[in-house]
Design an enzyme around this catalytic site. Structure first.
Site, PDB file in Angstrom:
ATOM      1  CG  HIS A   1      -1.960   0.994   1.284  1.00 15.45           C
ATOM      2  ND1 HIS A   1      -1.732   2.321   1.567  1.00 15.45           N
ATOM      3  CD2 HIS A   1      -3.290   0.879   1.042  1.00 15.45           C
ATOM      4  CE1 HIS A   1      -2.891   2.976   1.513  1.00 15.45           C
ATOM      5  NE2 HIS A   1      -3.860   2.122   1.183  1.00 15.45           N
TER       6      HIS A   1
ATOM      7  CB  CYS B   1      -4.291   3.194  -2.313  1.00 11.47           C
ATOM      8  SG  CYS B   1      -5.352   4.282  -1.340  1.00 11.47           S
TER       9      CYS B   1
ATOM     10  CG  HIS C   1      -7.305   0.459  -1.250  1.00  9.21           C
ATOM     11  ND1 HIS C   1      -6.586   0.797  -0.118  1.00  9.21           N
ATOM     12  CD2 HIS C   1      -7.593  -0.861  -1.136  1.00  9.21           C
ATOM     13  CE1 HIS C   1      -6.443  -0.270   0.641  1.00  9.21           C
ATOM     14  NE2 HIS C   1      -7.041  -1.287   0.050  1.00  9.21           N
TER      15      HIS C   1
ATOM     16  CG  ASP D   1      -9.734   3.440   0.681  1.00 12.55           C
ATOM     17  OD1 ASP D   1      -9.921   2.808   1.720  1.00 12.55           O
ATOM     18  OD2 ASP D   1      -8.635   3.920   0.385  1.00 12.55           O
ATOM     19  CG  HIS D   2     -10.842   6.146   4.005  1.00  6.21           C
ATOM     20  ND1 HIS D   2      -9.812   6.990   4.289  1.00  6.21           N
ATOM     21  CD2 HIS D   2     -10.413   4.899   4.305  1.00  6.21           C
ATOM     22  CE1 HIS D   2      -8.800   6.291   4.746  1.00  6.21           C
ATOM     23  NE2 HIS D   2      -9.135   5.013   4.764  1.00  6.21           N
TER      24      HIS D   2
ATOM     25  CE1 TYR E   1     -11.989   0.973   5.346  1.00  7.90           C
ATOM     26  CE2 TYR E   1     -10.930   2.499   6.866  1.00  7.90           C
ATOM     27  CZ  TYR E   1     -10.890   1.708   5.734  1.00  7.90           C
ATOM     28  OH  TYR E   1      -9.747   1.663   4.978  1.00  7.90           O
TER      29      TYR E   1
HETATM   30  C1  DNO Z   1      -6.714   3.098   5.503  1.00 16.25           C
HETATM   31  C2  DNO Z   1      -6.132   1.950   4.814  1.00 16.25           C
HETATM   32  C3  DNO Z   1      -4.773   1.631   5.357  1.00 16.25           C
HETATM   33  C4  DNO Z   1      -4.289   0.334   4.783  1.00 16.25           C
HETATM   34  C5  DNO Z   1      -2.923  -0.041   5.179  1.00 16.25           C
HETATM   35  C6  DNO Z   1      -2.456  -1.209   4.372  1.00 16.25           C
HETATM   36  O1  DNO Z   1      -7.863   3.158   5.710  1.00 16.25           O
HETATM   37  O2  DNO Z   1      -6.133   2.092   3.465  1.00 16.25           O
HETATM   38  O3  DNO Z   1      -4.861   1.530   6.732  1.00 16.25           O
HETATM   39  O4  DNO Z   1      -5.106  -0.684   5.213  1.00 16.25           O
HETATM   40  O5  DNO Z   1      -2.052   0.993   5.038  1.00 16.25           O
HETATM   41  O6  DNO Z   1      -1.436  -1.838   5.013  1.00 16.25           O
END
Ligand code: DNO
Length: 349
Positions: free
Chosen positions: A198, A236, A265, A310-311, A324
């Site tokens: 990531h 991401c 992501h 993602d978020h 989340y």
């Molecule tokens: C945030 C996520 C990160 C991700 C880590 C992967 O919400 O995208 O916490 O899980 O960085 O190791």
């Protein structure tokens, strides 16, 4: 492209039943959260997690994350034992049929924001990063605390770990990453596991700590550490796009061309003044990322892996884990699947 959703386990206010009801949802992205970092995840614990997800009518698409112990990032002598454990966890996950693992190599802090509940004019709440506020945050001595992350260390521990990193510049961190990669990737490859690093979030140094997975150059450099599909990335887009210097579509295209995208992501962010940004709803019109182009690339390169919204913002009065919640991420998932269907059908014509 397989639609997936992050689930934080039993304590997550979002249940597996909730997730299963989201249109187009196929898989779960999750982890074992109570095994201390550096210890092996046992076959039994993995089986339990798998059964739980499968009993809810879903499957595990990706493990996010198997965290990397700080001693590995710091290159301490204890790293060999910790890497052995990491490899054992990869093997145990593979033995249970899990083939994609997300991780990161960020010193001390994972994702960092200055406010976890910024209120948009429409009343929704989102995570934001304000450059000016971030400059005033001092994780060791500061009055301001760091939303989300600092609670895991006592002040003394925080000082000790920050001091330890004073000796580790970016080149040193690259060396430590290379050491780790050269040991884990052959083992992952042998058991058919695709690792997905990531990016640093945000993708630049914070609090004087080195950060190295930050943009196009780092992707190019990273893939060369070990030439294997198992040595891939988590694309991401929200993280890469948070540095205004990055052209996130160019990074995406290159990573797909190299065939090293193992997980996607798809979060949107709106760039603001300097390095500040706000997380936004997923659709292109709310952020700085053209999500249509991202999804189109997934199709163009016949991406077979998992993608997840993602978020999300907190909407409709929902409370819960910042970034989340259920609703906005569910909207994100159906939006992304809608884009994909359109791209797919357009290509058939
Ligand atoms: C945030 C996520 C990160 C991700 C880590 C992967 O919400 O995208 O916490 O899980 O960085 O190791």
């Amino acid at each position: 492209m397989e639609m997936s959703f992050r689930w934080y386990g039993e304590d997550d206010p979002v249940t597996l039943e909730n997730i299963r009801q989201i249109p187009t949802m196929k898989g779960i992205v999750t982890a074992i959260y109570d095994v201390p970092v550096g210890e092996v995840w046992s076959r039994e614990r993995i089986q339990e997690l798998k059964a739980q997800v499968e009993n809810a009518g879903l499957k595990i698409s990706v493990i996010e994350s198997v965290p990397v112990h700080e001693d590995i990032k710091l290159g301490r002598p204890t790293r060999d034992r910790l890497i052995d454990n990491y490899i054992q966890t990869i093997k145990n996950l593979a033995a249970e049929g899990i083939d994609t693992i997300c991780y990161n190599f960020m010193p001390v802090f994972d994702w960092t924001r200055t406010d976890l509940a910024y209120e948009y004019p429409d009343g929704s709440n989102a995570l934001i990063f304000d450059e000016e506020v971030s400059k005033k945050m001092d994780p060791v001595n500061g009055e301001l605390s760091l939303p989300g992350w600092d609670s895991s260390y006592t002040k003394d521990e925080m000082k000790a770990i920050m001091d330890a990193y004073a000796e580790v510049d970016e080149e040193k961190l690259w060396e430590h990453l290379e050491y780790f990669i050269k040991r884990i990737i052959p083992e992952a490859e042998a058991v058919g596991v695709k690792m997905a690093i990531h990016p640093d979030d945000p993708p630049y140094s914070i609090f004087g700590l080195p950060r190295i997975i930050t943009g196009l150059d780092s992707v190019e450099r990273f893939v060369k550490l070990y030439d294997s599909k198992s040595n891939g990335i988590t694309l991401c887009v929200g993280s890469y796009a948070s540095d205004p210097k990055n052209d996130v579509l160019a990074i995406s295209r290159r990573a797909f061309e190299l065939d090293r995208v193992n997980f996607v992501h798809a979060r949107n962010i709106k760039l603001e003044e300097g390095k500040s940004f706000k997380e936004s709803a997923h659709p292109s019109e709310y952020g700085s990322i053209d999500m249509y182009e991202v999804v189109k690339m997934c199709h163009e390169f016949n991406f077979q892996g998992a993608i997840r919204p993602d978020h999300g913002r907190m909407i409709w009065g929902e409370t819960g884990r910042p970034g989340y919640g259920l609703y906005d991420r569910a909207l994100g998932a159906t939006y992304l699947s809608g884009l994909y269907e359109a791209v797919q059908k357009n290509n058939r014509k």
